[in-house]
Scaffold this active site. Structure first.
Site, short mmCIF file in Angstrom:
data_model
loop_
_atom_site.label_atom_id
_atom_site.label_comp_id
_atom_site.label_asym_id
_atom_site.label_seq_id
_atom_site.Cartn_x
_atom_site.Cartn_y
_atom_site.Cartn_z
N HIS A 1 0.84 -1.21 0.00
CA HIS A 1 0.00 0.00 0.00
C HIS A 1 0.87 1.25 0.00
O HIS A 1 0.56 2.22 -0.69
CB HIS A 1 -0.93 0.03 1.22
N GLU B 1 -5.03 -12.54 3.76
CA GLU B 1 -6.10 -11.54 3.70
C GLU B 1 -6.84 -11.66 2.37
O GLU B 1 -6.31 -11.28 1.32
CB GLU B 1 -5.53 -10.13 3.82
#
Length: 136
Positions: A41, A106
Site C-alpha cells: 500500500h 487476507e
C-alpha cells in the site's frame, strides 16, 4: 503508516480488539505480518477490495469484513462456509487475470505483480470511505 506503528506499540490500547483482531494477541498483529510498517500500500501498488452485487450494491458475503486480522480471513480458509470461500475465489480469479497477486492471509488484499518501482514508497493521507459509507 506511522500512526498504525504507534498504535501497535501500545499494548494497553485494546479498543479495536473485538472488531479487528478478536482471536489473536495484539503483539501478533505485527509479528504474524497482518500489519507491517511498510507494505505494498505504501508503494501505491496494492488495493483492498471486495465484491458487491451489481443490482443492489450490497456486499457479497466474503465470510468476514476487510481488515479482520484472523486466521479465518485467509483467502483459502476452511473456517468459512463453502459459499464464502467460493466468493473469495471469484475475486481472486478476477484479480489474478488482471495481473494482481493475492496476499494469502487476507482475502481482500491484492498487489500489482509488475511493480514499476518496487523500492519507491509514498506517504499520503488515506481516507477509509467504507467507515463513512456505513460499514458495520
Amino acid at each position: 503508516m506511522l500512526d498504525i506503528c504507534k498504535w501497535g506499540a501500545d499494548s494497553g490500547d485494546q479498543k479495536m480488539k473485538s472488531r479487528y483482531y478478536p482471536h489473536i494477541d495484539k503483539a501478533k498483529v505485527f509479528g504474524d505480518h497482518y500489519v507491517r510498517d511498510f507494505s505494498e500500500h505504501s508503494r501505491g501498488v496494492a488495493v483492498d477490495v471486495s465484491l458487491l452485487y451489481a443490482r443492489t450494491g450490497k456486499p457479497v458475503d466474503m465470510g468476514g469484513h476487510h481488515d479482520l486480522l484472523d486466521p479465518s480471513s485467509a483467502t483459502d480458509s476452511t473456517l468459512v462456509t463453502p459459499s464464502q470461500r467460493r466468493n473469495r475465489m471469484i475475486l481472486k480469479k478476477a484479480f489474478e487475470k488482471q495481473g494482481f497477486a493475492n496476499y494469502a492471509p487476507e482475502w481482500w488484499h491484492y498487489r500489482l505483480l509488475n511493480e514499476p518501482e518496487p523500492a519507491l514508497h509514498y506517504y499520503f493521507p488515506v481516507w477509509d470511505g467504507m467507515a463513512s459509507a456505513g460499514e458495520p
